[in-house]
Design a protein around this motif. Sequence first.
Motif, short mmCIF file in Angstrom:
data_model
loop_
_atom_site.label_atom_id
_atom_site.label_comp_id
_atom_site.label_asym_id
_atom_site.label_seq_id
_atom_site.Cartn_x
_atom_site.Cartn_y
_atom_site.Cartn_z
N UNK A 128 15.89 40.97 -31.00
CA UNK A 128 16.19 40.16 -29.82
C UNK A 128 17.63 39.68 -29.86
N UNK A 129 18.09 39.25 -31.04
CA UNK A 129 19.47 38.81 -31.18
C UNK A 129 20.43 39.96 -30.91
N UNK A 130 20.13 41.12 -31.46
CA UNK A 130 21.03 42.27 -31.29
C UNK A 130 21.14 42.67 -29.82
N UNK A 131 20.01 42.69 -29.11
CA UNK A 131 20.07 43.05 -27.70
C UNK A 131 20.88 42.03 -26.90
N UNK A 132 20.68 40.75 -27.21
CA UNK A 132 21.43 39.71 -26.51
C UNK A 132 22.93 39.82 -26.79
N UNK A 133 23.29 39.98 -28.06
CA UNK A 133 24.70 40.08 -28.42
C UNK A 133 25.34 41.36 -27.89
N UNK B 84 10.20 26.93 -17.97
CA UNK B 84 11.55 27.10 -18.53
C UNK B 84 12.03 28.55 -18.53
N UNK B 85 11.12 29.50 -18.80
CA UNK B 85 11.51 30.91 -18.77
C UNK B 85 11.84 31.35 -17.35
N UNK B 86 11.08 30.88 -16.38
CA UNK B 86 11.40 31.19 -14.98
C UNK B 86 12.74 30.58 -14.58
N UNK B 87 13.02 29.41 -15.13
CA UNK B 87 14.29 28.75 -14.86
C UNK B 87 15.45 29.60 -15.38
N UNK B 88 15.30 30.13 -16.60
CA UNK B 88 16.35 31.00 -17.16
C UNK B 88 16.55 32.23 -16.28
N UNK C 42 13.16 34.42 -24.21
CA UNK C 42 14.28 33.74 -23.55
C UNK C 42 15.56 34.56 -23.68
N UNK C 43 15.79 35.12 -24.87
CA UNK C 43 16.97 35.98 -25.07
C UNK C 43 16.91 37.22 -24.18
N UNK C 44 15.71 37.81 -24.06
CA UNK C 44 15.55 38.98 -23.21
C UNK C 44 15.87 38.66 -21.75
N UNK C 45 15.53 37.44 -21.32
CA UNK C 45 15.77 37.04 -19.94
C UNK C 45 17.21 36.65 -19.67
N UNK C 46 18.01 36.52 -20.74
CA UNK C 46 19.42 36.24 -20.52
C UNK C 46 19.98 35.03 -21.24
N UNK C 47 19.15 34.29 -22.01
CA UNK C 47 19.68 33.18 -22.81
C UNK C 47 20.64 33.74 -23.85
N UNK C 48 21.64 32.95 -24.21
CA UNK C 48 22.66 33.41 -25.16
C UNK C 48 22.31 33.07 -26.60
N UNK C 49 21.59 31.98 -26.82
CA UNK C 49 21.31 31.54 -28.19
C UNK C 49 20.15 30.56 -28.15
#
Length: 456
Positions: free
Chosen positions: A114-119, A212-216, A245-252
Motif C-alpha cells: 500500500x505504501x509503495x503504490x501510494x509513493x 471518512x473513506x468516502x470523504x477522502x 485510505x492510501x489506495x483512495x489517495x491518502x498520502x500517509x
Amino acid sequence: MSARILVVDDIEVNRRLLAARLGAEYYEVSCAESGEAALAVLDAKPIDIVLLDVMMPGLDGFEVCRRIKASPRHAHVPVVLITALDQPEDRLIGLEAGADDFLTKPVADLPLMARLRSLTRLKRATDELRTRAETAMQLVGGEADMLRQLTDAPAHTLVFTMAAEEGRQITRRLRGESQINVFADPEVFLDSAAKSAPDVLIVDLAAEDDGPLRLISKLRAGEATRLMPILVLSAADDEAGAARALELGANDYVARPIDRNELAARLRTQLRRKRYDEGLRRSLQDTIELAVRDPLTGLHNRRFLDSRLFRAQQRAADGLEGFALALLDIDHFKRINDGFGHDAGDAVLTEFAARLTTTVRGSDLVCRFGGEEFAVLMPGADLQTAGQIAERIRQTIEALPFAIAGELLAVTVSAGVAAAGAGTEEHRETMLKRADAALYAAKRAGRNRVGTAEAA
C-alpha cells in the motif's frame, strides 16, 4: 502500478527476500549492500523509491537518507526506512532525516505494498512536474533556492474528526507547527478545504461507518482539493483501513496511540513535499511567463500577440466580433540610443510601455512587437474607434517629455491602424501587413501621426 525500487540492506538474505516479494508484484528491483553503494546506484540510474535498512556498517540508513534528501538531484525520491527498531524516538529520527515513511520489521505485505503504490503515485506526479519545469529550474533558479523561498511560509492544516476530544488533542500536539482548524461535519470540512486552500488535511478514520473513506474519495475528486496532502489517523490494529485510505489517495497515516513528535514530523514531511511540488508549478508558470512576456517592459511579446490575433481572426470569420490592430513605432529611436546610450533607450521603452497601458481600453491587449515597435490588439473596435485610440496614444506620448538620464527628452510615436469587421475572413499575417503599411505611410508623411489602412 510498477516502479523502479532500490533495496538497500547489508544482509544478502534480506535483499533477496525483499527483491523476490517486490518482483512478484512486477516492480523493477535494484539492490545495494551498503549506504555508499546505494548513493552510487542513485547517481547511475533512475530510481523511483528507496527501501533502506537503518542498521548498516559504515553509513547507516539515517545518514544515507539525509544525504539523499540534501541532494537537489535526488531530494524528490521517496525513502522508506525499514528496520527492527520500533521505538517512537527511532521513527522520529528517521522522519527528521527526511524519510517519507518508517516501517518496522517484519514488514507485512499489506502495509508495504500500500505504501509503495501510494509513493509511486506521488513520485510520478512529481516527475511529470519536474520534466515540465526542467527549463524553469535553469532559467528562474535551482531547486535549493526554490525550497528556501518556501520554507518559512506559515502552514495551515484542516482536521476532520468526529470526536471533540481528539480534535483538541491534535490541536495541542501540533501547536507551533501549523494553524489548526477542526471540523466534525464532513460537508463543512469539504467546503472549507475547497475555499481556504490549506496546506495539509488530516482525516480521522475512527467512525462507525465508511464516512471518512468516502470523504477522502471526495477530496481526491474535487478540483480544488485533489492535490492537497491527506494525513490519516488510524487504529493500531486497522492496517486494512489505513491501506484502503492510501489506495483512495491518502498520502500517509499515523497509527494510534499517536505520538506527538511523530505526528508533527509526518505533517512536516507532507508540507515539505507539497511545497516542493508547488515550487515546481511556480517555476513552470515562470517559464511560461518568460516565453510570452518581454522582460524589459513586462508587456506580452510577439508570440503571445500572434496567438491572440489568431483567436480574434477566428471570431471575426465566425461573424461574432470584429477587431482592430495598431502598430506603433517610436520616432527616431536610434538617435536616443546613439546620443544617450542603451540604458537611456531602455528607460524610454519602459516608460513608453507604462504610458501605453494606461491609455488604451481595459479590453485591449498591449504587446512589445520588437525593438521600438509596439502593438495594440483592440477586440470589437472598428477602424474609426481604433484610429481614435491610436491618436490618443500619440497625444499622450507627445504631451509630456520623458525624464531620462537627468534630461527631458521629447519623444513622439507613429502608428498604423487596420481593422477587420465581423464576417471578415482575413489571415492574421495579412492584417499585420496592412497595419505595417499604414505605419510606414505615417512615417513617410512626416512621423508623429496615425495612418489608417483601407478596409479589407
